[in-house]
Design a protein around this motif. Structure first.
Motif, PDB file in Angstrom:
ATOM      1  N   LEU A   1      39.285  25.616  50.327  1.00  0.00           N
ATOM      2  CA  LEU A   1      38.473  26.796  50.565  1.00  0.00           C
ATOM      3  C   LEU A   1      39.116  28.025  49.944  1.00  0.00           C
ATOM      4  CD1 LEU A   1      38.861  28.213  54.161  1.00  0.00           C
ATOM      5  CD2 LEU A   1      40.321  26.384  53.307  1.00  0.00           C
ATOM      6  N   PHE A   2      38.292  29.045  49.781  1.00  0.00           N
ATOM      7  CA  PHE A   2      38.723  30.342  49.264  1.00  0.00           C
ATOM      8  C   PHE A   2      38.393  31.394  50.309  1.00  0.00           C
ATOM      9  CE2 PHE A   2      37.273  34.364  47.428  1.00  0.00           C
ATOM     10  CZ  PHE A   2      38.389  34.762  46.696  1.00  0.00           C
ATOM     11  N   VAL A   3      39.347  32.300  50.552  1.00  0.00           N
ATOM     12  CA  VAL A   3      39.126  33.450  51.428  1.00  0.00           C
ATOM     13  C   VAL A   3      39.650  34.679  50.687  1.00  0.00           C
ATOM     14  CG1 VAL A   3      39.632  34.549  53.639  1.00  0.00           C
ATOM     15  CG2 VAL A   3      39.408  32.057  53.512  1.00  0.00           C
ATOM     16  N   GLY A   4      38.822  35.714  50.595  1.00  0.00           N
ATOM     17  CA  GLY A   4      39.291  36.896  49.882  1.00  0.00           C
ATOM     18  C   GLY A   4      38.306  38.032  49.919  1.00  0.00           C
ATOM     19  N   SER A   5      38.369  38.868  48.871  1.00  0.00           N
ATOM     20  CA  SER A   5      37.534  40.065  48.779  1.00  0.00           C
ATOM     21  C   SER A   5      36.398  39.902  47.781  1.00  0.00           C
ATOM     22  CB  SER A   5      38.405  41.262  48.353  1.00  0.00           C
ATOM     23  OG  SER A   5      38.872  41.090  47.007  1.00  0.00           O
ATOM     24  N   PHE A   6      36.310  38.750  47.123  1.00  0.00           N
ATOM     25  CA  PHE A   6      35.431  38.549  45.973  1.00  0.00           C
ATOM     26  C   PHE A   6      34.015  38.178  46.382  1.00  0.00           C
ATOM     27  CE2 PHE A   6      33.560  35.829  42.702  1.00  0.00           C
ATOM     28  CZ  PHE A   6      33.747  36.568  41.552  1.00  0.00           C
ATOM     29  N   ASN A   7      33.026  38.956  45.905  1.00  0.00           N
ATOM     30  CA  ASN A   7      31.619  38.616  46.038  1.00  0.00           C
ATOM     31  C   ASN A   7      31.134  37.956  44.752  1.00  0.00           C
ATOM     32  OD1 ASN A   7      30.650  39.967  48.652  1.00  0.00           O
ATOM     33  ND2 ASN A   7      31.613  41.693  47.608  1.00  0.00           N
ATOM     34  N   LEU A   8      30.132  37.103  44.874  1.00  0.00           N
ATOM     35  CA  LEU A   8      29.513  36.528  43.678  1.00  0.00           C
ATOM     36  C   LEU A   8      28.449  37.496  43.160  1.00  0.00           C
ATOM     37  CD1 LEU A   8      29.154  32.691  44.315  1.00  0.00           C
ATOM     38  CD2 LEU A   8      30.387  33.824  42.470  1.00  0.00           C
ATOM     39  N   ASP A   9      28.919  38.555  42.518  1.00  0.00           N
ATOM     40  CA  ASP A   9      28.019  39.536  41.912  1.00  0.00           C
ATOM     41  C   ASP A   9      28.708  40.148  40.692  1.00  0.00           C
ATOM     42  OD1 ASP A   9      29.893  41.351  42.903  1.00  0.00           O
ATOM     43  OD2 ASP A   9      28.491  42.399  44.213  1.00  0.00           O
ATOM     44  N   PRO A  10      27.955  40.818  39.824  1.00  0.00           N
ATOM     45  CA  PRO A  10      28.539  41.358  38.591  1.00  0.00           C
ATOM     46  C   PRO A  10      29.673  42.348  38.828  1.00  0.00           C
ATOM     47  CG  PRO A  10      26.147  41.349  38.449  1.00  0.00           C
ATOM     48  CD  PRO A  10      26.495  41.014  39.870  1.00  0.00           C
ATOM     49  N   ARG A  11      29.599  43.099  39.924  1.00  0.00           N
ATOM     50  CA  ARG A  11      30.659  44.092  40.178  1.00  0.00           C
ATOM     51  C   ARG A  11      31.994  43.414  40.434  1.00  0.00           C
ATOM     52  NH1 ARG A  11      31.825  49.089  40.895  1.00  0.00           N
ATOM     53  NH2 ARG A  11      29.722  49.687  40.272  1.00  0.00           N
ATOM     54  N   SER A  12      31.998  42.377  41.258  1.00  0.00           N
ATOM     55  CA  SER A  12      33.254  41.669  41.524  1.00  0.00           C
ATOM     56  C   SER A  12      33.752  40.947  40.275  1.00  0.00           C
ATOM     57  CB  SER A  12      33.076  40.671  42.664  1.00  0.00           C
ATOM     58  OG  SER A  12      33.062  41.323  43.918  1.00  0.00           O
ATOM     59  N   VAL A  13      32.830  40.408  39.491  1.00  0.00           N
ATOM     60  CA  VAL A  13      33.229  39.657  38.297  1.00  0.00           C
ATOM     61  C   VAL A  13      33.833  40.567  37.240  1.00  0.00           C
ATOM     62  CG1 VAL A  13      32.366  38.302  36.338  1.00  0.00           C
ATOM     63  CG2 VAL A  13      31.593  37.770  38.657  1.00  0.00           C
ATOM     64  N   ALA A  14      33.182  41.693  36.955  1.00  0.00           N
ATOM     65  CA  ALA A  14      33.539  42.461  35.759  1.00  0.00           C
ATOM     66  C   ALA A  14      34.053  43.866  36.016  1.00  0.00           C
ATOM     67  CB  ALA A  14      32.323  42.541  34.830  1.00  0.00           C
TER      68      ALA A  14
END
Length: 513
Positions: free
Chosen positions: A420-433
């Motif tokens: 599993l992954f736990v963190g601050s990352f959303n699956l959206d363009p802002r988190s990606v780039a």
């Protein structure tokens, strides 16, 4: 009138377009995590409970908001040498004030405190942060600071390309022995301390090798050219001995007021205080990989494993053989991610995604981006769920907690009940780039299966399943009073909310989400 307004806007634009201040204009010595902490009280407690050598990392999930608050307070209160603290948002409410108070008390007893904040949330706080920074054992630095120190929206006018990149990381590390990472910022809504709204969120408390990795990441950010000491924005004479004494006295009065609050009384009465002992806590052990964006990601437009988190996260999902679970409050997958999930389903992987409904989403603009992809995801065989704004299972005590509205804020993913992954990352363009993010990949089947059980409970009790019937979206509530219910419009929303989200979905570029 128009000329005066235009001149004012040009003035603000010019003041905002200064870039990150040059390092030669202020004192910014490099510093690094302290490693001589093996004899601290925290180290001894961990050693007594789990032995001197920890070949794997240990994790304690912090799903309950009050437990997450108490864990932070306890780590700060226990620290003897160092505290490294990194956050995107830090509110000046009950939880924020009490945690600052603990940081100051730690500094008073000789603990070195390094506090790194994203500058987006610091508008109007320069004087307070400068006074905090004036403590001989405290240093405060700001990530990607605004040149114009007033209203942040005006600062964006002159330097949007740079200032649109923010530091979304969240970590708190004590004595280089224990750390808390995950999705929570510092504020009452993240710790079940307000009556009107709460965030369903998740952190993990980590010990063992993962702690040194978090410390190394913190050092990279702390010493980055993107980070500036708050003292660089303080003029000569702004900080005086008399002023500091008055500020500390005033802050102590605010602390006393918060200590008398209903929330603090509830914390003291809660059994969570006694449970937060390393001997009593259930610790889940496994190999752990800390993944994070480079602090200077703003200068790297091309996504690569050297500078971006997403290539290091992708294998968790890509290597799945049976099931993928995704919990992302802000979810804007884009065409490539939709195709990726479709390819997983095509090879027999069950893909289930939980995100916020329109009624629960605290950022309607993000929902406008997400709604473009619902039909394609469901059509590809992805099981899609949307979080309800009002949990069906909630203890309502509006003097301090039990929200009348809830929003999903946890960011976690799981694969095959193994990792599993736990963190601050959303699956959206802002988190990606755009934003910098962080999180930890954990190899522990027990903890991964716990995520699966929590997911099952959430989608069964606190979510709508979104389906396609005759080419039209439908929302199925499987747990209302009186039996299952189906909606042909987004539940618990007004006509205006639906109209605004639909209109924005037609025009808003995804790169701005």
């Amino acid at each position: 009138m128009f000329r005066a307004l235009a001149a004012a806007l040009l003035l603000f634009a010019a003041s905002g377009c200064v870039g990150v201040p040059d390092a030669g204009s202020f004192s910014k010595p490099d510093s690094h995590a302290l490693t001589d902490t093996g004899d601290t009280r925290l180290a001894r407690a961990i050693s007594a409970a789990h032995g001197d050598e920890l070949p794997q990392s240990g994790f304690v999930p912090l799903g309950d908001g009050m437990a997450a608050f108490v864990a932070r307070m306890a780590l700060i209160a226990t620290a003897e040498r160092s505290l490294d603290v990194q956050y995107y948002i830090w509110h000046g409410d009950t939880s924020g004030i009490l945690l600052v108070d603990q940081l100051l008390k730690a500094a008073d007893r000789g603990v070195r405190v390094r506090l790194l904040l994203d500058d987006l949330d610091t508008a109007g706080k320069d004087a307070f942060l400068a006074q905090l920074d004036a403590h001989p054992n405290v240093e405060v630095r700001l990530y990607n600071p605004f040149g114009y120190r007033g209203v942040r929206a005006l600062g964006f006018l002159g330097d949007l390309k740079r200032l649109n990149h923010r530091m979304h990381n969240k970590s708190l590390t004590a004595d280089n022995q224990a750390t808390i990472v995950g999705g929570r910022n510092i504020g009452n809504e993240y710790f079940n301390a307000v009556a009107h709204i709460t965030f369903a969120d998740l952190d993990v408390l980590g010990i063992g090798p993962v702690v040194g990795k978090v410390s190394g990441m913190f050092d990279l950010y702390w010493n980055s050219d993107m980070v500036v000491p708050v003292s660089g924005f303080v003029g000569e004479g702004d900080i005086t001995r008399e002023g500091l004494r008055a500020a500390r006295a005033g802050f102590d009065r605010r602390v006393d007021e918060q200590l008398a609050s209903d929330y603090v009384r509830a914390v003291r009465e809660s059994p969570v205080l006694n449970k937060l002992r390393f001997v009593e806590l259930p610790v889940y052990w496994g190999d752990a990989t800390l993944i994070y964006d480079d602090p200077e990601k703003v200068y790297h437009q091309k996504i690569s494993e050297d500078t971006h988190l997403i290539p290091k996260l992708a294998p968790l999902l890509n290597d799945a053989g049976r099931e993928v679970l995704v919990v992302s409050p802000y979810f804007v997958p884009g065409d490539k991610m939709v195709d990726f999930f479709a390819s997983l389903v095509a090879r027999g992987v069950r893909v289930r995604i939980l995100t916020n409904s329109l009624a629960a989403n605290d950022v309607g603009l993000v929902h406008a981006g997400y709604m473009r992809y619902r039909e394609d995801l469901i059509g590809a065989g992805v099981e899609l769920y949307e979080f309800k704004p009002s949990p069906s299972q909630v203890v309502r005590n509006k003097s301090w907690t039990g929200s009348s509205a809830a929003s999903l804020h946890a960011k976690t993913m799981g694969a095959d009940g193994e990792r599993l992954f736990v963190g601050s990352f959303n699956l959206d363009p802002r988190s990606v780039a755009l934003n910098t993010e962080m999180g930890v990949l954990i190899d522990n089947p027990t903890l991964a299966r716990q995520l699966s059980r929590s997911f099952e409970q959430a989608v069964g009790e606190q979510a709508y399943q979104v389906v396609l019937e005759g080419g039209e979206l439908r929302w199925i509530d499987t747990n209302p009073e009186g039996g299952p219910r189906e909606y042909d419009i987004e539940p618990q929303t007004t006509w205006w909310q639906r109209f605004a989200a639909g209109a924005l979905s037609l025009v808003v570029p995804e790169r701005l989400l």
